[in-house]
Write a protein that holds these residues in place. Sequence first.
Motif, PDB file in Angstrom:
ATOM      1  N   GLU A 128       0.886  -1.159   0.000  1.00 19.53           N
ATOM      2  CA  GLU A 128       0.000   0.000   0.000  1.00 19.53           C
ATOM      3  C   GLU A 128       0.921   1.206   0.000  1.00 19.53           C
ATOM      4  O   GLU A 128       1.741   1.371   0.892  1.00 19.53           O
ATOM      5  CB  GLU A 128      -0.916   0.003   1.228  1.00 19.53           C
ATOM      6  N   HIS A 139       5.483   6.890 -11.803  1.00 17.43           N
ATOM      7  CA  HIS A 139       4.998   6.498 -10.472  1.00 17.43           C
ATOM      8  C   HIS A 139       5.694   7.372  -9.438  1.00 17.43           C
ATOM      9  O   HIS A 139       6.925   7.476  -9.431  1.00 17.43           O
ATOM     10  CB  HIS A 139       5.324   5.019 -10.261  1.00 17.43           C
ATOM     11  N   GLU A 188      -2.976   7.026 -10.133  1.00 18.54           N
ATOM     12  CA  GLU A 188      -2.877   6.981  -8.671  1.00 18.54           C
ATOM     13  C   GLU A 188      -3.045   8.381  -8.102  1.00 18.54           C
ATOM     14  O   GLU A 188      -2.717   9.362  -8.763  1.00 18.54           O
ATOM     15  CB  GLU A 188      -1.504   6.453  -8.231  1.00 18.54           C
ATOM     16  N   ASP A 189      -3.525   8.432  -6.877  1.00 14.92           N
ATOM     17  CA  ASP A 189      -3.528   9.688  -6.133  1.00 14.92           C
ATOM     18  C   ASP A 189      -3.771   9.391  -4.665  1.00 14.92           C
ATOM     19  O   ASP A 189      -4.916   9.307  -4.221  1.00 14.92           O
ATOM     20  CB  ASP A 189      -4.584  10.660  -6.672  1.00 14.92           C
ATOM     21  N   THR A 208      -2.602   3.790  -3.026  1.00 14.52           N
ATOM     22  CA  THR A 208      -2.297   2.885  -4.128  1.00 14.52           C
ATOM     23  C   THR A 208      -2.032   1.490  -3.585  1.00 14.52           C
ATOM     24  O   THR A 208      -1.332   1.334  -2.585  1.00 14.52           O
ATOM     25  CB  THR A 208      -1.045   3.371  -4.895  1.00 14.52           C
ATOM     26  N   SER A 252      -0.189  -1.882  -4.944  1.00 16.59           N
ATOM     27  CA  SER A 252       0.683  -2.270  -6.053  1.00 16.59           C
ATOM     28  C   SER A 252       1.229  -3.671  -5.839  1.00 16.59           C
ATOM     29  O   SER A 252       1.244  -4.195  -4.717  1.00 16.59           O
ATOM     30  CB  SER A 252       1.838  -1.277  -6.202  1.00 16.59           C
ATOM     31  N   SER A 278       0.211  -1.060 -10.529  1.00 15.10           N
ATOM     32  CA  SER A 278      -0.464  -0.384  -9.417  1.00 15.10           C
ATOM     33  C   SER A 278      -1.940  -0.176  -9.709  1.00 15.10           C
ATOM     34  O   SER A 278      -2.362  -0.157 -10.867  1.00 15.10           O
ATOM     35  CB  SER A 278       0.207   0.965  -9.127  1.00 15.10           C
ATOM     36  N   GLN A 279      -2.702  -0.013  -8.642  1.00 16.98           N
ATOM     37  CA  GLN A 279      -4.141   0.203  -8.754  1.00 16.98           C
ATOM     38  C   GLN A 279      -4.560   1.306  -7.792  1.00 16.98           C
ATOM     39  O   GLN A 279      -4.220   1.269  -6.604  1.00 16.98           O
ATOM     40  CB  GLN A 279      -4.894  -1.088  -8.412  1.00 16.98           C
ATOM     41  N   ASN A 280      -5.289   2.281  -8.312  1.00 11.43           N
ATOM     42  CA  ASN A 280      -5.853   3.326  -7.460  1.00 11.43           C
ATOM     43  C   ASN A 280      -6.956   2.717  -6.595  1.00 11.43           C
ATOM     44  O   ASN A 280      -7.835   2.020  -7.105  1.00 11.43           O
ATOM     45  CB  ASN A 280      -6.428   4.439  -8.343  1.00 11.43           C
ATOM     46  N   CYS A 281      -6.922   2.971  -5.297  1.00 11.93           N
ATOM     47  CA  CYS A 281      -7.907   2.392  -4.380  1.00 11.93           C
ATOM     48  C   CYS A 281      -9.132   3.280  -4.171  1.00 11.93           C
ATOM     49  O   CYS A 281     -10.020   2.913  -3.400  1.00 11.93           O
ATOM     50  CB  CYS A 281      -7.258   2.112  -3.022  1.00 11.93           C
ATOM     51  N   ARG A 305     -12.649  10.650  -9.875  1.00 11.08           N
ATOM     52  CA  ARG A 305     -11.405  10.236 -10.520  1.00 11.08           C
ATOM     53  C   ARG A 305     -11.479  10.508 -12.026  1.00 11.08           C
ATOM     54  O   ARG A 305     -12.451  10.117 -12.680  1.00 11.08           O
ATOM     55  CB  ARG A 305     -11.174   8.743 -10.273  1.00 11.08           C
TER      56      ARG A 305
END
Length: 938
Positions: free
Chosen positions: A134, A259, A437-438, A441, A443, A467-470, A566
């Motif tokens: 995270e 990133h 991402e912001d 994240t 990953s 990675s994945q934006n949560c 988003r």
Amino acid sequence: FFVPGGCVSNIDFVESIFGNAGDPSLPENDAGLDTHHWTGTSGCVILAPHIRGLNKKALGLPHLSDATDDQKATGMCWENEDDQYNNGQPFKITLRDKRGIMVTILADNYFGYCKKEVKTQIGLTANIFGLAEEEHAGGAIAFKSYSLGTNFYPDEAIVGTSHTFEEALKLLGNTVIVHPKGYATDKKYTNIHILPQDMSVDLNAQNATWTKNGETQSIRVLPGHTYLHPSGYKIRLEKHPESTAFKLIGTAGEGTFCHKPSTVSGGGKSEISKSLNDAVIYGSIYIGDFEKDMALVKDILERDYSNCFDPQYAKQQSRSPERKILSMERSLGSVVKLLTPNSEYTKEHCEFIHSIPSHIRSIVFAIKRFYKPEWGEDYAKHFSVDTVNGSPGHELKLDGRKLSGTYLRVGHDKASGGWRTYKLRQDFIAASKVQMEDDITASIVVPRSQIPNLPAEYDMFESLKISQNCEWRLFQRPDDAILPGFDQQTEEDLAGDQVFVSNFKPIYEEEMRDLSEQVDFYEILTEPMKKHMKRCIKEGGVNICSAKPRIWNGQQTKNPRYLQVRPDVAKPQDKYLAELGTRLYRRIPASDPCVFPVAGVISGRRNNPPDEINGMKILPLCVFNPIHYQELPELFMDFVCSVTGKSPSTTGAGSEGALTKGPFNAINATADLNNTLVSMLLTGYGGFSSAAGYIGPNYKVDHDISLLIPEVWCRMAPKERTAEWLIKNGELEKIDDYEVDTPEGKKTINASRLGYRITDKFVAHYFGRVFDNPAAAINEDMLKPELQSEEVFMDGIENLCDAQKKSALNYFKDGTIKYACPLLKIVLHVMAYGHYEGKSIHDPEIRALFTREAMLKSDWYKQRLVTKQQRDTVRLMSNIKALEDFMNRPGYAMEAARLGVHDRLNAAHKELARVSSDKYLEELVGTLGADPIVFDEA
């Protein structure tokens, strides 16, 4: 997530960001039955601001006489029964166990803390589950874009030679409609078209042409439509924001995922994904002496360029360099490249390029941009200047219309406070970005071989990060919105419906009317905000204006916030188009996933000059130039400390948990540090960082550099983004320790902690792909902050080293040093004591340990893989038990059949067999595995 009724807005806030997974008492929402997705952990947050005044005794803390030395030092004990916990200020208390079950009671109602607690639980999940991190990160895929002027030709250097229209149709299948003329249109978005490989576009004729069966075919090129070459290269027609002229824009099919992890507050985490267009300024193209300057321009246009390439590169050119600058066979981009220094050119041609004044180069590009074939050699008569007070003016005009140049702000002038603005290249267009991402994240690092269809650009990496934006909505702090009209995205967002805001001034009808009548304020705002204000006046009630933060203690707050949908969700076509171009470039069928791995790591710093606020001195932290590179030991000294300058999000300079996460980490920080260190070693990403706030004490740059980083990075070739290449070519310089004389004798300044920094060669080469005159935008004082003030530079390094030492000593004080992996132990020892077992951090034996090969051979890395295998086994056994228990419930047979529980059980048994095998352990090589220390401390 539980809240008292008076805090229902906090529930709205959390659900707006993370969604609502449904009633957990319903079987379809039972995580224990979800063998494919559940990580095995669970959590709960309870908001209880009313317990803020609880005393320490009620919270279970010991009496002073029973407290340990550490409890006494941290105030975690009581002397008097009415001693309030945290002096009556907001606090949180947390319970978590080794299974990953966590409950937090938060004695506060601040929206940001609600989000942080969910983030904390995601972090705990990632550490217990393994493979994942995270991260406190921002990120975006940047697709380099160019102004093509009036023509596009499928130049081999841009689109290659191997992609064909027939192949594109095969890849896209039934997602497109093929027209009789021989081009295709996307079914989902009918303003997206795929054209044959011999396509060309002519802005003057406003058409795209190609051949089919030997006959020329064409379609009209329209604004709002995108035309794709089979290679994924995208062409669109776009109107200039400040004139009536249109231009062709070309955008690459493959992007660069930048990133930005471990970024401190105010370090530009959000800015990396923002469009540069908001910071762009439009102004005149200036000319000196019209007659003399146009004579120089004529010499450049008529020059023979047939021998501009060094012989070894001349043979590699697909098209002859002798083409005239104004030839329709040359694009604007080709002309810009021709007049930009390049290692492929002869020494004589490079000297010629350097001899051209920057304003002359701008005029050449402008003439090329607007040139029409029917002008022939009589182009000069179309360009002029006005006569002002009897003398020739200096604003260049085309057929009586003032030409507009594009300029960018790079910081503020210290003396006047005004903006430092510099002209962008004539072919420069801000990169097309897809935010990835912001802030929160999740990953994962996987071996490159496990990601199919990747292009050669990724061959340099053995493992890659995905990675994945949560979050569905982002809790933005729009710093620049205070300037009316500057932050266009924020003004558009806040003018919309159903907006969640915090710390904006509540404005009633009368005040809103007053603001709308202030022409020097209202007329600068964007149209969406103007319409919003007019609507508020008409409808009455209370509302907000983007440029009016809340007033707190007589001053405007520096922390206004709102929830932004988003961008990839708000504008799905942008992401769809980006993915479509990438599919064609990589030759990925429409039925297969298109994965965007990280291509570069550029964390963010917040720097500040020496200052004083309310009698408290703010120590200087402005020793970094715009971009630094650090090898892993020095990089992790920074990550451990996470030192930051003063920003709108912080109360002052100091250390914060950008990676270690401070109070928002449910376990020891060593787990996150270990994971990130393993991640960097596995992937081989370079440890780059960019500056925000200040560069030296004299150059206030705010987020101007943060905005520029993706523009520069996406215009660099993969090898150019490697530290090895940059060091070899003198574009990065190493900063060494040095000694100074003091009254007490010689004193060593540990400047080597700063790693490497970019040089004037880097600026000329890479910033030169953005600016007409990059050396003016990024000058020597910015590249070498010590030239601004040697004393401030030296103090800044000492402050940095002191903060690093203080941070590292905490790991020895609380005993958590034993949970650090061997490499992290070395870093912490050097930070705290200046050496490791008598060896300095520069010792070759020490440096040799910080390699991928050494780590893969180590016992401690192999133990991480075994730990991951063991946890997967335990988790799947828990899944199997939950599924069997559900099937055995009386009266649940039909529900079990409806949910396919029997099939899930079979799948769980198969997965258990797979993860229990030796082959699975081999498959884990090249991943993070799992940190072994989590269960010891959870």
